[in-house]
Design an enzyme around this catalytic site. Structure first.
Site, PDB file in Angstrom:
ATOM      1  N   ASN A 170       0.874  -1.182   0.000  1.00  0.00           N
ATOM      2  CA  ASN A 170       0.000   0.000   0.000  1.00  0.00           C
ATOM      3  C   ASN A 170       0.907   1.226   0.000  1.00  0.00           C
ATOM      4  O   ASN A 170       1.482   1.570   1.030  1.00  0.00           O
ATOM      5  CB  ASN A 170      -0.895  -0.026   1.252  1.00  0.00           C
ATOM      6  CG  ASN A 170      -1.706   1.244   1.399  1.00  0.00           C
ATOM      7  OD1 ASN A 170      -1.824   2.034   0.468  1.00  0.00           O
ATOM      8  ND2 ASN A 170      -2.283   1.439   2.575  1.00  0.00           N
ATOM      9  N   TRP A 171       1.022   1.848  -1.171  1.00  0.00           N
ATOM     10  CA  TRP A 171       1.928   3.010  -1.265  1.00  0.00           C
ATOM     11  C   TRP A 171       1.367   4.247  -0.584  1.00  0.00           C
ATOM     12  O   TRP A 171       2.076   5.225  -0.408  1.00  0.00           O
ATOM     13  CB  TRP A 171       2.212   3.334  -2.735  1.00  0.00           C
ATOM     14  CG  TRP A 171       3.114   2.357  -3.435  1.00  0.00           C
ATOM     15  CD1 TRP A 171       3.667   1.211  -2.937  1.00  0.00           C
ATOM     16  CD2 TRP A 171       3.571   2.452  -4.803  1.00  0.00           C
ATOM     17  NE1 TRP A 171       4.437   0.589  -3.897  1.00  0.00           N
ATOM     18  CE2 TRP A 171       4.393   1.326  -5.051  1.00  0.00           C
ATOM     19  CE3 TRP A 171       3.371   3.368  -5.834  1.00  0.00           C
ATOM     20  CZ2 TRP A 171       5.009   1.103  -6.290  1.00  0.00           C
ATOM     21  CZ3 TRP A 171       3.973   3.151  -7.068  1.00  0.00           C
ATOM     22  CH2 TRP A 171       4.789   2.029  -7.295  1.00  0.00           C
ATOM     23  N   LYS A 172       0.074   4.216  -0.260  1.00  0.00           N
ATOM     24  CA  LYS A 172      -0.589   5.401   0.322  1.00  0.00           C
ATOM     25  C   LYS A 172      -0.364   6.604  -0.594  1.00  0.00           C
ATOM     26  O   LYS A 172      -0.247   6.432  -1.807  1.00  0.00           O
ATOM     27  CB  LYS A 172      -0.095   5.655   1.748  1.00  0.00           C
ATOM     28  CG  LYS A 172      -0.134   4.410   2.609  1.00  0.00           C
ATOM     29  CD  LYS A 172      -0.001   4.702   4.083  1.00  0.00           C
ATOM     30  CE  LYS A 172       0.119   3.391   4.831  1.00  0.00           C
ATOM     31  NZ  LYS A 172      -0.050   3.547   6.266  1.00  0.00           N
ATOM     32  N   HIS A 218      -9.567   0.974   4.622  1.00  0.00           N
ATOM     33  CA  HIS A 218      -8.313   1.172   5.355  1.00  0.00           C
ATOM     34  C   HIS A 218      -8.586   2.112   6.536  1.00  0.00           C
ATOM     35  O   HIS A 218      -9.399   3.028   6.427  1.00  0.00           O
ATOM     36  CB  HIS A 218      -7.256   1.763   4.423  1.00  0.00           C
ATOM     37  CG  HIS A 218      -5.887   1.754   5.025  1.00  0.00           C
ATOM     38  ND1 HIS A 218      -5.478   2.689   5.962  1.00  0.00           N
ATOM     39  CD2 HIS A 218      -4.847   0.907   4.864  1.00  0.00           C
ATOM     40  CE1 HIS A 218      -4.238   2.409   6.334  1.00  0.00           C
ATOM     41  NE2 HIS A 218      -3.832   1.337   5.695  1.00  0.00           N
ATOM     42  N   GLU A 256      -7.074   4.529   7.679  1.00  0.00           N
ATOM     43  CA  GLU A 256      -6.879   5.962   7.397  1.00  0.00           C
ATOM     44  C   GLU A 256      -8.111   6.532   6.692  1.00  0.00           C
ATOM     45  O   GLU A 256      -8.467   7.690   6.900  1.00  0.00           O
ATOM     46  CB  GLU A 256      -5.599   6.159   6.565  1.00  0.00           C
ATOM     47  CG  GLU A 256      -4.359   5.920   7.424  1.00  0.00           C
ATOM     48  CD  GLU A 256      -3.146   5.414   6.666  1.00  0.00           C
ATOM     49  OE1 GLU A 256      -3.107   5.507   5.426  1.00  0.00           O
ATOM     50  OE2 GLU A 256      -2.217   4.897   7.335  1.00  0.00           O
ATOM     51  N   GLU A 309      -5.871  -5.378  10.208  1.00  0.00           N
ATOM     52  CA  GLU A 309      -4.865  -4.361  10.499  1.00  0.00           C
ATOM     53  C   GLU A 309      -5.200  -3.692  11.836  1.00  0.00           C
ATOM     54  O   GLU A 309      -6.034  -2.783  11.877  1.00  0.00           O
ATOM     55  CB  GLU A 309      -4.852  -3.301   9.399  1.00  0.00           C
ATOM     56  CG  GLU A 309      -4.506  -3.844   8.033  1.00  0.00           C
ATOM     57  CD  GLU A 309      -3.841  -2.781   7.170  1.00  0.00           C
ATOM     58  OE1 GLU A 309      -2.732  -3.047   6.689  1.00  0.00           O
ATOM     59  OE2 GLU A 309      -4.401  -1.700   7.012  1.00  0.00           O
ATOM     60  N   GLY A 363       1.933   1.894  10.813  1.00  0.00           N
ATOM     61  CA  GLY A 363       2.863   3.008  10.713  1.00  0.00           C
ATOM     62  C   GLY A 363       3.509   3.385  12.040  1.00  0.00           C
ATOM     63  O   GLY A 363       4.148   4.423  12.153  1.00  0.00           O
ATOM     64  N   SER A 415       2.981  -2.517  10.419  1.00  0.00           N
ATOM     65  CA  SER A 415       4.430  -2.520  10.645  1.00  0.00           C
ATOM     66  C   SER A 415       5.085  -3.867  10.315  1.00  0.00           C
ATOM     67  O   SER A 415       6.052  -4.270  10.979  1.00  0.00           O
ATOM     68  CB  SER A 415       4.756  -2.085  12.075  1.00  0.00           C
ATOM     69  OG  SER A 415       4.274  -0.769  12.305  1.00  0.00           O
ATOM     70  N   GLY A 437       2.604  -1.354   4.348  1.00  0.00           N
ATOM     71  CA  GLY A 437       2.670   0.079   4.072  1.00  0.00           C
ATOM     72  C   GLY A 437       4.102   0.522   3.843  1.00  0.00           C
ATOM     73  O   GLY A 437       4.652   0.379   2.754  1.00  0.00           O
ATOM     74  N   GLY A 438       4.726   1.040   4.902  1.00  0.00           N
ATOM     75  CA  GLY A 438       6.074   1.623   4.797  1.00  0.00           C
ATOM     76  C   GLY A 438       7.073   0.761   4.039  1.00  0.00           C
ATOM     77  O   GLY A 438       7.794   1.263   3.156  1.00  0.00           O
TER      78      GLY A 438
HETATM   79  C1  PEP Z   1      -0.948  -0.070   5.925  1.00  0.00           C
HETATM   80  O1  PEP Z   1      -0.979   1.107   5.648  1.00  0.00           O
HETATM   81  O2  PEP Z   1      -1.833  -0.826   5.481  1.00  0.00           O
HETATM   82  C2  PEP Z   1       0.129  -0.573   6.777  1.00  0.00           C
HETATM   83  C3  PEP Z   1       0.053  -1.799   7.243  1.00  0.00           C
HETATM   84  O3  PEP Z   1       1.152   0.301   7.033  1.00  0.00           O
HETATM   85  P1  PEP Z   1       2.561  -0.046   7.761  1.00  0.00           P
HETATM   86  O4  PEP Z   1       3.056  -1.337   7.164  1.00  0.00           O
HETATM   87  O5  PEP Z   1       3.443   1.119   7.422  1.00  0.00           O
HETATM   88  O6  PEP Z   1       2.270  -0.171   9.200  1.00  0.00           O
END
Ligand code: PEP
Length: 254
Positions: free
Chosen positions: A9-11, A98, A100, A170, A176, A216, A237-238
């Protein structure tokens, strides 16, 4: 056998050229290094979708996804993007719900149920995100939250429609933050989700459902998380913004 999936997920990261460069690196590595049956999905901003889908032609281990879709088919919704538009780019998946989007854009289960219908009607697969906040976990409400998100967001679907859905658990407190759920904590919720799905749709559908962990995840913790019997991959994500890290997570299933 249910599909193993690692979705990035590049966001709201990567301008057009940066995104193409990152994706080209990912494709090269996948070609050379991925030997298993897993699927990598890259969920980019809308601006990249068509170009990434073109680059991914011929790579059966890679699919493209969006990060949101509007609930209506078309119309006067300035600034929005429809599921039909997403489908026309060559993308195959859409992240829905998601945390967010739930937190910053007020998306609730009722709206997400509508988005799910529109996404499915356009031949796309939802990656449907669920998960509790820190307060909800501390109040020991996490099972109830998950149960409600599943029921209100998805249980109007027929078993056949549900067969197209990927679930992503999640925990909001792990997104994050660098705080990962332990593999036991994640497995406990994944097993709970599968038991709930068994009660609603029966053993066969529940057994075939891919349930991803997100929060994470990185190349170090992914092997232990993905070794759990009910964790079928990750939503990343990251770490999906670094080709080496993303590939190392995809390769956990090699
Ligand atoms: C996400 O945004 O779906 C996510 C899991 O982010 P991260 O891996 O950065 O926690």
């Amino acid at each position: 056998m249910r599909k193993k999936i690692v979705a990035g997920n590049w966001k709201m990261n990567m301008d057009y050229n940066e995104g193409l460069a990152l994706f080209s690196e990912i494709l090269n590595m996948i070609k050379d290094e991925v030997t298993g049956q897993q699927q990598a999905v890259v969920c980019s901003p809308f601006i990249h979708l068509h170009s990434l889908a073109q680059l991914a032609k011929g790579y059966d281990k890679v699919a493209i996804g969006a990060q949101n879709a509007h609930q209506n088919e078309s119309g006067a919704f300035t600034g929005e993007t429809s599921a039909k538009m997403i489908k026309s780019t060559g993308a195959a998946y859409v992240i829905l719900g998601h945390s967010e989007r739930r937190q910053y854009f007020g998306e609730n289960n009722e709206l997400l149920a509508k988005k799910t219908d529109t996404v499915l009607a356009n031949g796309l697969k939802p990656i449907f995100c669920i998960g509790e906040t820190l307060e909800e976990r501390e109040a020991e409400k996490h099972f109830d939250v998950i149960k409600t998100q599943l029921a209100e967001g998805l249980y109007h679907l027929s078993a056949e429609q549900f067969g197209q859905v990927v679930i992503a658990y999640e925990p909001v407190w792990a997104i994050g933050t660098g705080k990962t759920a332990t593999s036991d904590q994640a497995q406990e919720i994944h097993a709970f989700i599968r038991a709930e799905l068994t009660a609603k749709y029966g053993l066969e559908v529940a057994d075939d459902t891919t349930i991803l962990y997100g929060g994470s995840a990185n190349p170090k913790n992914a092997p232990e998380l993905f070794a759990q019997p009910d964790i079928d991959g990750g939503l990343i994500g990251g770490a999906s913004l670094k080709s080496r890290d993303f590939l190392d997570i995809v390769k956990v299933f090699n």
